[in-house]
Design a protein around this motif. Structure first.
Motif, PDB file in Angstrom:
ATOM      1  N   PRO A  70      -3.205  11.331  -5.550  1.00  0.00           N
ATOM      2  CA  PRO A  70      -2.708  11.525  -4.167  1.00  0.00           C
ATOM      3  C   PRO A  70      -3.781  11.956  -3.175  1.00  0.00           C
ATOM      4  CG  PRO A  70      -1.173  12.442  -5.734  1.00  0.00           C
ATOM      5  CD  PRO A  70      -2.358  12.011  -6.522  1.00  0.00           C
TER       6      PRO A  70
ATOM      7  N   PHE B 105      -1.303   4.354 -11.814  1.00  0.00           N
ATOM      8  CA  PHE B 105      -1.518   2.960 -12.238  1.00  0.00           C
ATOM      9  C   PHE B 105      -2.623   2.938 -13.300  1.00  0.00           C
ATOM     10  CE2 PHE B 105       0.254   2.584  -8.047  1.00  0.00           C
ATOM     11  CZ  PHE B 105       1.061   1.471  -8.121  1.00  0.00           C
TER      12      PHE B 105
ATOM     13  N   GLU C 297       0.834  -1.202   0.000  1.00  0.00           N
ATOM     14  CA  GLU C 297       0.000   0.000   0.000  1.00  0.00           C
ATOM     15  C   GLU C 297       0.871   1.255   0.000  1.00  0.00           C
ATOM     16  OE1 GLU C 297      -0.513  -2.507   2.116  1.00  0.00           O
ATOM     17  OE2 GLU C 297      -2.505  -3.266   1.606  1.00  0.00           O
TER      18      GLU C 297
ATOM     19  N   VAL D  33       1.979   2.003  -3.383  1.00  0.00           N
ATOM     20  CA  VAL D  33       0.900   2.651  -4.175  1.00  0.00           C
ATOM     21  C   VAL D  33       0.854   4.145  -3.867  1.00  0.00           C
ATOM     22  CG1 VAL D  33      -1.603   2.722  -4.555  1.00  0.00           C
ATOM     23  CG2 VAL D  33      -0.462   0.523  -4.318  1.00  0.00           C
ATOM     24  N   ASN D  34       0.905   4.486  -2.543  1.00  0.00           N
ATOM     25  CA  ASN D  34       0.835   5.894  -2.149  1.00  0.00           C
ATOM     26  C   ASN D  34       2.009   6.694  -2.693  1.00  0.00           C
ATOM     27  OD1 ASN D  34      -1.497   5.457  -0.723  1.00  0.00           O
ATOM     28  ND2 ASN D  34      -0.429   4.957   1.175  1.00  0.00           N
TER      29      ASN D  34
ATOM     30  N   TYR E  96      -5.105  -2.460   1.517  1.00  0.00           N
ATOM     31  CA  TYR E  96      -5.885  -2.715   0.309  1.00  0.00           C
ATOM     32  C   TYR E  96      -6.076  -4.220   0.161  1.00  0.00           C
ATOM     33  CZ  TYR E  96      -7.258  -2.467  -4.667  1.00  0.00           C
ATOM     34  OH  TYR E  96      -7.925  -2.590  -5.844  1.00  0.00           O
TER      35      TYR E  96
ATOM     36  N   MET F   9       1.770   7.289  -6.464  1.00  0.00           N
ATOM     37  CA  MET F   9       0.787   8.311  -6.805  1.00  0.00           C
ATOM     38  C   MET F   9       1.345   9.693  -6.512  1.00  0.00           C
ATOM     39  SD  MET F   9      -1.443   6.519  -8.060  1.00  0.00           S
ATOM     40  CE  MET F   9      -2.273   7.982  -8.567  1.00  0.00           C
ATOM     41  N   ARG F  10       2.040   9.826  -5.395  1.00  0.00           N
ATOM     42  CA  ARG F  10       2.587  11.146  -5.032  1.00  0.00           C
ATOM     43  C   ARG F  10       3.675  11.578  -6.001  1.00  0.00           C
ATOM     44  NH1 ARG F  10       2.324   9.886   1.060  1.00  0.00           N
ATOM     45  NH2 ARG F  10       0.125  10.287   1.358  1.00  0.00           N
TER      46      ARG F  10
ATOM     47  N   ILE G  61      -5.056  -1.249 -10.397  1.00  0.00           N
ATOM     48  CA  ILE G  61      -4.394  -1.946  -9.287  1.00  0.00           C
ATOM     49  C   ILE G  61      -5.453  -2.762  -8.542  1.00  0.00           C
ATOM     50  CG2 ILE G  61      -4.492   0.161  -7.839  1.00  0.00           C
ATOM     51  CD1 ILE G  61      -1.474  -1.981  -7.556  1.00  0.00           C
ATOM     52  N   ASN G  62      -5.231  -4.046  -8.452  1.00  0.00           N
ATOM     53  CA  ASN G  62      -6.199  -4.955  -7.837  1.00  0.00           C
ATOM     54  C   ASN G  62      -5.500  -5.840  -6.802  1.00  0.00           C
ATOM     55  OD1 ASN G  62      -8.252  -4.068  -9.495  1.00  0.00           O
ATOM     56  ND2 ASN G  62      -7.870  -5.610 -11.044  1.00  0.00           N
TER      57      ASN G  62
END
Lengths: 389, 93
Positions: free
Chosen positions: B77, A36, A23, A26-27, B49, A30-31, A39-40
């Motif tokens: 974000p 993506f 996770e 992922v964060n 998640y 994105m930042r 994302i699953n």
């Protein structure tokens, strides 16, 4: 759809994320501005897809987040190009294709002739060829106005012509001249005479003085209606006579057929294919042809989305003939001669209103004979000019 | 003007932007479309998640979404979308 195409062109990877903090990965991604595609969650981690350019940037993050990135699938054009990087032929082929595409734009690929009703298409095509309107002609040599003018000069039956060049295809629109109708001259004085020997059955005089009457027997050229008319002042007026004279006429016709008939019979048809490319044609299949053969061609051009391409195939049908002699028997001869009689009635005596025929079939020394006596009802009126001194 | 003064001005500008953002968006926005879709704005990141549970961090709390076949979509974000069959939502402080 467009986004899928862009993804394919840019290339993307499908990968799995396994480790302690997926996770967090992922964060951080994105930042950093590396989104993506999807994302699953999977069995023991996450599964996602990312553009190739973004994936290169996020790989260093994997160690930071204690995750292991494993690529499952590579999709897109960059990977295909990478796979074929050592195949120089493909590159040369692509280059050749581009060069050919650029070069081919400068030639005429197809010529379409529209609007022809009575004129010969092959004659128009050959005339157009003289003025540089043909398949394979360089577009820079093409002068539409000149071709239009010359084509109209060469063919007096053409009323209007337009040569439209659209890209690499030319459309020739032709409008034929409307023929002048035959004008009947009602002013010139004339008599009506008999066109055949016969017996008058009915006589309808519209103008002029009738000389003959119903029941009169007339010979060919005999006066039927006179163009000379006496007026109220006892003076002679010359008029354009008009009449319908129905008469019974008779005609004899003999049809003859030899007992041995020599004719050329088709025995074999050979098909030969030729490939067409611009103004070149080359054989695809080989087969010999005699000079005695008849040739029929059929051309099919390749078209893509309504655009005729400068390539196609031409089929040549060559028919071989053999001379044969056939003995005709009596029944067959009778049938053939009857057909000839029928055709004679249908075409030669088509103007007659009524036809009756009496036929006699006989066998002669060299063949067969069919004698027919026709009795017809027809209009025997024929105009003949009066010469007034 | 010296470099230190520029730095000072930059820090002041950053601080002002932060305050402005917090002024405009003081609380996150969580919008439910039935129990099939949740639109979230003002998130701070994904904490967990999974197929059945998603934990999203906000400024002052953590939201837990429970359900089946949960998926994260349109992740940025500060915003994201959760799709799936939602059964339960909890807020942890």
């Amino acid at each position: 759809m467009i986004s899928q195409i862009i993804r394919f062109l840019r290339g993307y990877v499908i990968f799995t994320l396994k480790g302690k903090f997926p996770e967090r990965f992922v964060n951080l991604s994105m930042r950093r501005g590396n989104p993506f595609i999807y994302i699953n969650p999977s069995e023991d981690g996450l599964e996602g897809a990312m553009l190739l350019s973004d994936y290169r940037h996020v790989r260093p993050l994997a160690k930071k987040c204690s995750v292991i990135l494993k690529i499952k699938k590579r999709v897109g054009l960059p990977f295909i190009l990478f796979r074929y990087r050592f195949r120089k032929g493909l590159l040369w082929g692509l280059l050749l294709f581009l060069i050919l595409s650029i070069l081919m734009r400068n030639f005429l690929w197809s010529v379409e002739i529209n609007g022809i009703e009575t004129l010969s298409e092959s004659k128009i095509s050959s005339d157009l060829r003289k003025y540089s309107v043909f398949v394979g002609s360089p577009l820079m040599m093409l002068d539409e106005g000149f071709a239009e003018r010359k084509l109209t000069e060469d063919n007096p039956d053409i009323g209007w012509v337009s040569v439209n060049v659209l890209g690499t295809s030319a459309q020739v629109e032709i409008k034929e001249k409307v023929r002048k109708p035959e004008i009947v001259d009602y002013r010139t004085p004339c008599n009506i005479v008999a066109s055949h020997d016969g017996l008058i059955l009915e006589m309808n005089t519209k103008e002029g003085t009738a000389v003959m009457h119903k029941g009169s027997a007339v010979v060919k050229g005999q006066l039927l209606v006179s163009g000379a008319m006496a007026n109220a002042l006892d003076e002679i007026d010359y008029v354009h006579s008009a009449a319908k004279v129905m008469a019974q006429t008779s005609e004899s016709k003999t049809f003859f057929l030899t007992s041995q008939v020599k004719f050329r019979c088709p025995v074999k048809e050979t098909i030969r294919h030729r490939g067409l490319f611009l103004f070149f044609d080359f054989p695809l299949t080989f087969s010999s042809a005699d000079s005695e053969n008849t040739l029929r061609t059929q051309t099919e051009k390749l078209s893509l989305n309504g655009i005729v391409l400068p390539m196609g195939i031409r089929r040549e049908f060559m028919t071989q003939y053999e001379e044969r002699i056939v003995d005709i028997d009596k029944e067959r001869a009778e049938a053939i001669l009857s057909t000839e009689d029928y055709l004679y009635r249908f075409f030669t005596l088509s103007h007659c209103e009524e036809i009756k025929g009496k036929s006699v079939f006989s066998v002669k020394e060299k063949g067969f004979e069919l004698s027919v006596d026709y009795t017809c009802v027809e209009d025997i009126a024929k105009e003949q000019n009066i010469i007034v001194n | 003007m010296s470099d230190s003064k520029y730095k000072e001005k930059g820090i002041v500008a950053k601080g002002f932007a932060k305050n402005l953002a917090s002024f405009i968006m003081t609380e996150p926005i969580i919008e439910f479309e039935g129990n099939r879709r949740v639109n979230i704005e003002g998130s701070r990141g994904v904490l967990h998640y999974g197929d059945t549970e998603i934990k999203i961090s906000f400024q002052s709390f953590v939201a837990v979404f429970e359900g089946r076949a949960l998926r994260l979509k349109c992740i940025t974000p500060t915003s994201l979308v959760i799709e799936g069959f939602l059964v339960n939502t909890k807020f942890e402080f």
